[in-house]
Design a protein around this motif. Structure first.
Motif, PDB file in Angstrom:
ATOM      1  N   ASP A 141      17.058  19.661   8.688  1.00 57.43           N
ATOM      2  CA  ASP A 141      15.687  20.006   8.320  1.00 57.43           C
ATOM      3  C   ASP A 141      14.896  18.821   7.767  1.00 57.43           C
ATOM      4  OD1 ASP A 141      16.157  22.589   9.100  1.00 57.43           O
ATOM      5  OD2 ASP A 141      16.439  23.378   7.078  1.00 57.43           O
ATOM      6  N   ASN A 142      15.577  17.888   7.119  1.00 51.87           N
ATOM      7  CA  ASN A 142      14.864  16.832   6.408  1.00 51.87           C
ATOM      8  C   ASN A 142      14.959  15.439   7.030  1.00 51.87           C
ATOM      9  OD1 ASN A 142      13.892  18.040   3.589  1.00 51.87           O
ATOM     10  ND2 ASN A 142      15.865  18.965   4.121  1.00 51.87           N
ATOM     11  N   LEU A 143      16.085  15.121   7.620  1.00 50.56           N
ATOM     12  CA  LEU A 143      16.241  13.799   8.230  1.00 50.56           C
ATOM     13  C   LEU A 143      16.192  13.841   9.748  1.00 50.56           C
ATOM     14  CD1 LEU A 143      19.035  12.136   6.040  1.00 50.56           C
ATOM     15  CD2 LEU A 143      16.563  12.196   5.667  1.00 50.56           C
ATOM     16  N   LYS A 144      16.492  14.996  10.326  1.00 49.24           N
ATOM     17  CA  LYS A 144      16.536  15.189  11.780  1.00 49.24           C
ATOM     18  C   LYS A 144      17.720  14.416  12.373  1.00 49.24           C
ATOM     19  CE  LYS A 144      12.648  17.249  10.957  1.00 49.24           C
ATOM     20  NZ  LYS A 144      12.629  18.706  10.738  1.00 49.24           N
ATOM     21  N   GLY A 145      17.720  14.271  13.693  1.00 46.96           N
ATOM     22  CA  GLY A 145      18.796  13.570  14.365  1.00 46.96           C
ATOM     23  C   GLY A 145      20.026  14.417  14.610  1.00 46.96           C
ATOM     24  N   THR A 146      19.974  15.688  14.218  1.00 48.96           N
ATOM     25  CA  THR A 146      21.072  16.636  14.399  1.00 48.96           C
ATOM     26  C   THR A 146      20.471  18.032  14.376  1.00 48.96           C
ATOM     27  OG1 THR A 146      23.184  17.419  13.488  1.00 48.96           O
ATOM     28  CG2 THR A 146      21.525  16.684  11.911  1.00 48.96           C
ATOM     29  N   THR A 147      21.196  19.012  14.901  1.00 52.25           N
ATOM     30  CA  THR A 147      20.663  20.377  14.970  1.00 52.25           C
ATOM     31  C   THR A 147      21.556  21.397  14.280  1.00 52.25           C
ATOM     32  OG1 THR A 147      21.751  20.758  17.107  1.00 52.25           O
ATOM     33  CG2 THR A 147      19.479  19.917  17.162  1.00 52.25           C
ATOM     34  N   HIS A 148      22.683  20.975  13.738  1.00 47.77           N
ATOM     35  CA  HIS A 148      23.605  21.921  13.117  1.00 47.77           C
ATOM     36  C   HIS A 148      23.054  22.449  11.791  1.00 47.77           C
ATOM     37  CE1 HIS A 148      27.424  20.474  15.409  1.00 47.77           C
ATOM     38  NE2 HIS A 148      26.350  20.478  16.183  1.00 47.77           N
ATOM     39  N   ARG A 149      23.467  23.669  11.432  1.00 53.72           N
ATOM     40  CA  ARG A 149      22.910  24.312  10.243  1.00 53.72           C
ATOM     41  C   ARG A 149      24.004  24.862   9.313  1.00 53.72           C
ATOM     42  NH1 ARG A 149      17.763  24.261  10.624  1.00 53.72           N
ATOM     43  NH2 ARG A 149      17.457  25.729   8.904  1.00 53.72           N
ATOM     44  N   ASP A 150      25.189  24.320   9.458  1.00 55.74           N
ATOM     45  CA  ASP A 150      26.293  24.765   8.594  1.00 55.74           C
ATOM     46  C   ASP A 150      26.126  24.207   7.173  1.00 55.74           C
ATOM     47  OD1 ASP A 150      26.795  22.391  10.352  1.00 55.74           O
ATOM     48  OD2 ASP A 150      28.525  22.088   9.061  1.00 55.74           O
ATOM     49  N   PRO A 151      26.820  24.794   6.207  1.00 52.22           N
ATOM     50  CA  PRO A 151      27.877  25.807   6.322  1.00 52.22           C
ATOM     51  C   PRO A 151      27.441  27.221   5.967  1.00 52.22           C
ATOM     52  CG  PRO A 151      28.019  24.822   4.161  1.00 52.22           C
ATOM     53  CD  PRO A 151      26.815  24.201   4.834  1.00 52.22           C
ATOM     54  N   TYR A 152      26.134  27.462   5.863  1.00 55.94           N
ATOM     55  CA  TYR A 152      25.662  28.685   5.214  1.00 55.94           C
ATOM     56  C   TYR A 152      26.062  29.983   5.908  1.00 55.94           C
ATOM     57  CZ  TYR A 152      22.998  25.738   2.075  1.00 55.94           C
ATOM     58  OH  TYR A 152      22.652  24.813   1.136  1.00 55.94           O
ATOM     59  N   SER A 153      25.958  30.062   7.227  1.00 55.20           N
ATOM     60  CA  SER A 153      26.253  31.329   7.910  1.00 55.20           C
ATOM     61  C   SER A 153      27.689  31.770   7.667  1.00 55.20           C
ATOM     62  CB  SER A 153      25.989  31.188   9.415  1.00 55.20           C
ATOM     63  OG  SER A 153      24.620  31.001   9.661  1.00 55.20           O
TER      64      SER A 153
END
Length: 238
Positions: A141-153
């Motif tokens: 969300d803040n630096l970009k360059g990746t799309t993963h959203r772990d570990p919250y789910s």
């Protein structure tokens, strides 16, 4: 409680220096097909086979086991080209379907993230402003360059809310919870004002007028307006 970190460093890793030490990254495997009793060993073996594409410094799983597979303080390939050069360590959490095992894994995960942040001399705070422990989602969300959203789910699926995760990182699991009323937390109408207040506190620390812990409290978003007013009096007297 303390844990033993088993070192099983992979060979043939790149040896690149970091641009800066700002973060410790919290990951989870994201692999719902590997949740059995050998999930930790399977994930480490898979990472070793694919280390040219992605690797992190630590794995947690198997009922609270911690395995270090790569050096800290060196470039790891875990959270994209923007986050990797700033990340002292990156920690993966292996999955399980066993709730009792998860509790042990989670306790070790929290302990390790906190210990690595202290080792790196960065704030023990999750997804806050400035340096600290960051989720992979925060990097996306803040630096970009990746799309993963772990570990919250995964954590939510095992009964750990985002708020609980944040509190556990801040407090650890062996200490009484710090309770701060949200209404008392310092609020800022814009980032410029917030940055100016932080700079004021940073200069006061550098001049020896206040302890560094106050700056850390500001970065953790737990400083109250009353704290700040009292600090201004102390700073003025010194």
């Amino acid at each position: 409680m303390t844990y033993t970190v088993e070192k099983c460093l992979m060979t043939g890793l790149p040896n690149f220096a970091l641009d800066a030490v700002k973060y410790v990254i919290a990951h989870e495997s994201g692999n719902p097909n590997n949740c059995g009793p050998n999930a930790l060993e399977n994930e480490i073996a898979y990472m070793n086979r694919n280390k040219a594409n992605a690797f992190t410094s630590h794995w947690v799983g198997g009922g609270g086991k911690i395995v270090q597979v790569a050096p800290v303080g060196k470039l790891q390939y875990g959270c994209g080209p923007k986050g990797n050069p700033l990340s002292y360590a990156q920690v993966e959490l292996a999955r399980t379907n066993d709730k009792d095992q998860f509790k042990k894994d989670y306790a070790a995960y929290i302990w390790l993230l906190r210990e690595l942040a202290k080792e790196a001399v960065i704030p023990v705070v999750l997804d806050g402003t400035g340096n600290g422990i960051k989720s992979h989602r925060w990097i996306t969300d803040n630096l970009k360059g990746t799309t993963h959203r772990d570990p919250y789910s995964y954590l939510v699926s095992m009964g750990i809310s985002e708020e609980q995760f944040r509190k556990d990182i801040l407090n650890g699991l062996d200490k009484p919870q710090q309770i701060v009323k949200d209404d008392d937390i310092m609020k800022f109408t814009n980032e410029t004002t917030k940055a100016a207040v932080r700079d004021y506190l940073k200069q006061s620390v550098e001049k020896g007028k206040i302890n560094k812990s106050w700056l850390e409290k500001f970065d953790q978003d737990t400083m109250t307006s009353g704290d700040f007013e009292g600090l201004k009096i102390i700073i003025g007297q010194r």
